[in-house]
Design an enzyme around this catalytic site. Structure first.
Site, mmCIF file in Angstrom:
data_model
loop_
_atom_site.group_PDB
_atom_site.id
_atom_site.type_symbol
_atom_site.label_atom_id
_atom_site.label_comp_id
_atom_site.label_asym_id
_atom_site.label_seq_id
_atom_site.Cartn_x
_atom_site.Cartn_y
_atom_site.Cartn_z
ATOM 1 N N HIS A 153 -3.989 6.193 2.915
ATOM 2 C CA HIS A 153 -4.619 4.961 2.438
ATOM 3 C C HIS A 153 -4.036 3.715 3.104
ATOM 4 C CE1 HIS A 153 -5.552 1.828 -0.633
ATOM 5 N NE2 HIS A 153 -6.585 2.585 -0.939
ATOM 6 N N SER A 189 -10.964 -0.788 -1.913
ATOM 7 C CA SER A 189 -9.738 -0.716 -1.100
ATOM 8 C C SER A 189 -10.039 -0.951 0.370
ATOM 9 C CB SER A 189 -9.101 0.674 -1.210
ATOM 10 O OG SER A 189 -8.272 0.760 -2.322
ATOM 11 N N ASP A 233 0.835 -1.189 0.000
ATOM 12 C CA ASP A 233 0.000 0.000 0.000
ATOM 13 C C ASP A 233 0.879 1.252 0.000
ATOM 14 O OD1 ASP A 233 -2.316 1.771 0.614
ATOM 15 O OD2 ASP A 233 -3.311 -0.122 0.976
#
Ligand SMILES: *[C@@H]1O[C@H](CO)[C@@H](O)[C@H](O)[C@H]1NC(C)=O
Ligand SMILES: *[C@@H]1O[C@H](CO)[C@@H](O)[C@H](O)[C@H]1NC(C)=O
Ligand SMILES: *[C@@H]1O[C@H](CO)[C@@H](O)[C@H](O)[C@H]1NC(C)=O
Ligand SMILES: *[C@@H]1O[C@H](CO)[C@@H](O)[C@H](O)[C@H]1NC(C)=O
Ligand SMILES: *[C@@H]1O[C@H](CO)[C@@H](O)[C@H](O)[C@H]1NC(C)=O
Ligand SMILES: *[C@@H]1O[C@H](CO)[C@@H](O)[C@H](O)[C@H]1NC(C)=O
Length: 766
Positions: free
Chosen positions: A218, A548, A145
């Site tokens: 994220h 996600s 990620d």
């Protein structure tokens, strides 16, 4: 942590090559670099000539034979055998003809699967579903990620036992990141930037961290969703307040940073998977992807194959390209492909118009309230000289027209939160964000920089007609905070990517759905909740949406199941999650699709919505071993070289054997009938393994298309403990069956206690 031989060797090699590269005259270098791009080179490792003592020397020699200046970006040894490097197209073609070189594929660029919509996840709601378990601490989840914000409370290691002895990874240092940033929760952190820097130039360390540190948010969000520790009193500005926790809150986290401000590059992704395998992770979670391509040229599919062989479950996001058909990514049958659904929570913010009408919307705005009295309302399309002025893109609003007003902007093209920033910059006091046909009634809440709410297409149209017909339109926006118990829930998110599977239509994808709308989880302090540079706010938790977010839920749940059943293969864990997933609400109604407002289908939700408690005790499972996947590659007619690219081994398909994709022991059925009329018969064979007590199971099957018959042989199976039993399903169409529409059905084995369900799709192909 002890340093290992291989990483050292790799580093030395890269440094040596870099030095020789430096000696080129700068201008030549520039010109040549312009024509180069990154290639991933697959090598038949077993064909190394005896003159070489080590593979790296052989790889280097092959490379030097086509290019003096090429530098090796990575050596790979687990995910593939080979390396990545910068070459011109001509050099790549020449290299491909060298002996021992299997394939040379250009690098691809992937993107994160988030839509920065505010979504809500009831992490706290699930807390009591998962028994506290010491074995949970033995499971390691690796996430590829944007890195990790180690100071987040979600990575507090209080109460965790020693790091599992199986762990072989490291805590790499770099910009604002030291080994002391790792602990017994965040046990490893690495970063992979060679491919990124080769493609876009050296990292500017004043803008982003050349280290595992997360400058985006994220990666912190996905890692804390999968395995974050329990944090009481978590919320975003008071929204979704409660206790935040990851799905497997005892599992360990290893962060592999592969996504940078400039994107995620496949040479870096492959290197991260290569290391994660060596580091001994148990689950890999990838909330990124890009389009659909054949497995033998898809770095994620290739890396996932090697991981699967080592018993690592690979869970990937299905993509946010829905609701169009054929919009999936990460569809290899050895990957668990996860779509997104909503939760039962919402963040209502009403639009109350001067004509007395009320429309419901959603918002995560927190800040100065609007005045109590109604404010003038204007359509962005009437306050802009630009074409597409209604979209509120940067610099398109006329300040004199919007000053002191609430502006209605249309959704689409630019980021929702950016539209808010544009209205604010032009002097607007607030915003109503209206969906157009592209998003229908799907509502995503955002932490806007000004008072704003998002409404569906129908409400948007009604507000516009009031706007256009009233000479002095006014509006109030009323924020209502957090509401729970929203029904129906879950519904499939409109953005969640949909089947059919464009590469192998006989494999049904996505596999299942999990919460991916308005999810609360940890965030990076390097950015605000909107991710905009003008957003100076800093938060511990953020609420965002996307596949996600659903992917790390399944990664964490897989880790819980792995902890409960350490011997289960990745295929068995996926089977348990799929066959126990639900496709109907408690009242019996079928799951809904927010894109259509109608029941969703297996092309939208796969086997259904994950039900982790049932998955712990599925009764029967469909297992798959490496040989089954190799047989699958034969069945889809891959050449020897293509099989070698995926499987890193010479595998000769047996010419005398009948391979069939229909017989891959998958927990779902994607039936493809021959088009062109007449009746057709398709058979699928499956083997069930009993992982529960001895028992007798009987089958039932339904089809929503009365002219498609399903028959199962045998109809009853009696299992001893751990016994395997096979069955065959025959699907028959009659000559009159319409081929213009897909069909769906289901098949389930039950012993009265367990229901082992499989979705079925019917389509027509050649
Ligand atoms: C590193 O940390 C310092 C101090 O907190 C900060 O000023 C700087 O911006 C950080 N660098 C990056 C690239 O985040
Ligand atoms: C509009 O919604 C607000 C907020 O729920 C409520 O207080 C008000 O009574 C509603 N008005 C109408 C006309 O429904
Ligand atoms: C505002 O825009 C709408 C839609 O483009 C248009 O129909 C309307 O005439 C405009 N109103 C004014 C006052 O310009
Ligand atoms: C649009 O046109 C008007 C009138 O010519 C002008 O005053 C205004 O500045 C323009 N707006 C923008 C955003 O260019
Ligand atoms: C593979 O080739 C065989 C023989 O040509 C053919 O019957 C079969 O349909 C092919 N399979 C796929 C998945 O294309
Ligand atoms: C059942 O099948 C699985 C998967 O093919 C295999 O690993 C296992 O050995 C089989 N068990 C028995 C008892 O045959």
């Amino acid at each position: 942590m002890k340093p290992f031989k291989k990483p050292l060797l790799l580093m030395l090699l890269v440094i040596i090559l870099r030095l020789s590269h430096e000696s080129l005259a700068a201008t030549d270098k520039k010109k040549e670099e312009d024509q180069k791009s990154t290639y991933i080179v697959h090598v038949a490792k077993s064909e190394m000539p005896e003159t070489f003592s080590h593979h790296s020397a052989w790889y280097e020699s092959s490379l030097k034979s086509v290019s003096d200046s090429a530098e090796m970006l990575y050596l790979y040894d687990n995910a593939i055998h080979g390396f990545s490097t910068r070459l011109t197209a001509e050099e790549a073609r020449t290299l491909e003809t060298q002996s021992g070189i299997l394939a040379v594929f250009p690098e691809t660029r992937f993107e994160l699967h988030t839509t920065r919509t505010p979504e809500f996840l009831g992490l706290d709601k699930n807390a009591d579903m998962f028994p506290e378990s010491t074995s949970g601490g033995e499971v390691i989840i690796g996430l590829l990620d944007t890195g990790v914000w180690p100071e987040s409370k979600s990575f507090d290691d209080t109460g965790l036992g020693p790091i599992p002895s199986s762990w072989k990874g490291q805590c790499e240092t770099g910009t604002n990141f030291t080994t002391s940033n790792c602990n017994k929760k965040l046990i490893g952190a690495r970063y992979f930037a060679n491919g990124y820097q080769a493609a876009t130039g050296p990292i500017d360390e004043s803008k982003e961290s050349k280290s595992p540190r997360d400058d985006d948010g994220h990666g912190t969000h996905t890692a804390s969703t999968a395995a974050g520790s329990v944090v009481a009193g978590a919320s975003l500005f008071g929204y979704a307040s409660g206790t935040a926790r990851g799905m497997a809150n005892h599992a360990r986290i290893a962060a592999y940073k592969v996504c940078w401000l400039g994107g995620c590059f496949s040479s870096d992704i492959l290197a991260a998977i290569d290391k994660a395998i060596e580091d001994n992770v148990n689950v890999l979670s990838l909330s990124l992807g890009g389009g659909m391509s054949d497995y033998y040229r898809d770095s994620i599919a290739i890396g996932a194959f090697a991981a699967m062989e080592k018993g690592i479950l690979v869970s990937c996001s299905a993509g946010n390209a829905g609701p169009s058909s054929f919009s999936l990514s990460n569809i290899a049958p050895w990957i668990t492909t996860v779509g997104a659904g909503t939760l039962d929570r919402d963040f209502p913010a009403y639009v109350s118009l001067g004509n007395g009408k009320n429309y419901s919307g959603v918002s995560l705005y927190k800040g100065n309230a609007l005045p109590d009295s109604p404010l003038p309302l204007i359509y962005a399309g009437n306050a802009s000289n630009a074409t597409g002025g209604s979209l509120c893109t940067a610099g398109t609003l006329t300040p004199e027209k919007v000053a002191g007003k609430i502006v209605l902007c249309d959704r689409g093209v630019n980021a929702r939160v950016q539209k808010g920033a544009v209205v604010k910059a032009a002097g607007g006091l607030g915003m109503v964000l209206a969906n157009t046909a592209a998003n229908g009634e799907e509502l995503v809440a955002d932490a806007h920089l000004l008072p704003a709410t998002a409404v569906g297409e129908k409400a948007g149209d009604a507000i516009k007609s009031y706007l256009f017909s009233d000479s002095q339109p006014t509006v109030k926006i009323l924020f209502e905070g957090t509401k729970v118990g929203i029904q129906p829930s879950p519904v499939v998110a409109a953005f969640s990517s949909r089947g059919p599977n464009g590469i192998t239509p006989q494999i049904l994808k996505p596999d299942l759905i999990a919460p991916g709308v308005n999810i609360l989880a940890g965030w990076s302090k390097a950015v605000g909740p909107t991710g905009l540079t003008v957003d100076n706010r800093r938060v511990d938790f953020n609420i965002i949406s996307g596949t996600s977010m659903s992917c790390p839920h399944v990664s964490g749940l897989a880790a819980l199941i792995k902890a409960a059943h350490p011997n289960w293969s990745p295929a068995v864990i996926r089977s348990a999650l799929m066959t126990t997933a639900y496709t109907a609400y408690k009242n019996g109604d079928k799951l809904q699709d927010s894109a259509t407002g109608k029941p969703s289908t297996p092309f939208d939700h796969g086997a259904g919505h994950v039900d982790p408690v049932s998955a712990l005790n599925p009764g029967l499972v469909y297992d798959l071993a490496v040989d089954d996947y190799l047989g699958f590659l034969c069945a889809i007619n891959y050449t020897d070289a293509e099989i070698n690219s995926v499987a890193r081994r010479k595998y000769q398909c047996d010419a005398s054997k009948q391979y069939s994709v229909n017989d891959l022991n998958y927990p779902s059925f994607a039936v493809v009938f021959q088009s062109g009329g007449g009746s057709t018969v398709v058979k699928h064979k499956r083997t069930l393994t009993n992982v529960g007590a001895a028992g007798t199971y009987s089958v039932s099957a339904t089809s929503d298309n009365p002219s498609i018959q399903i028959s199962v042989e045998p109809k009853v199976l009696s299992f001893k403990e751990n016994e395997n039993k096979s069955y065959t399903v025959t699907f028959t169409t009659s000559a009159s069956t319409s081929q213009s529409q897909n069909g769906f059905g289901s098949l389930a084995w039950s012993d009265g206690k367990h229901v082992v369900g499989s979705p079925i799709s019917f389509s027509w192909g050649t």
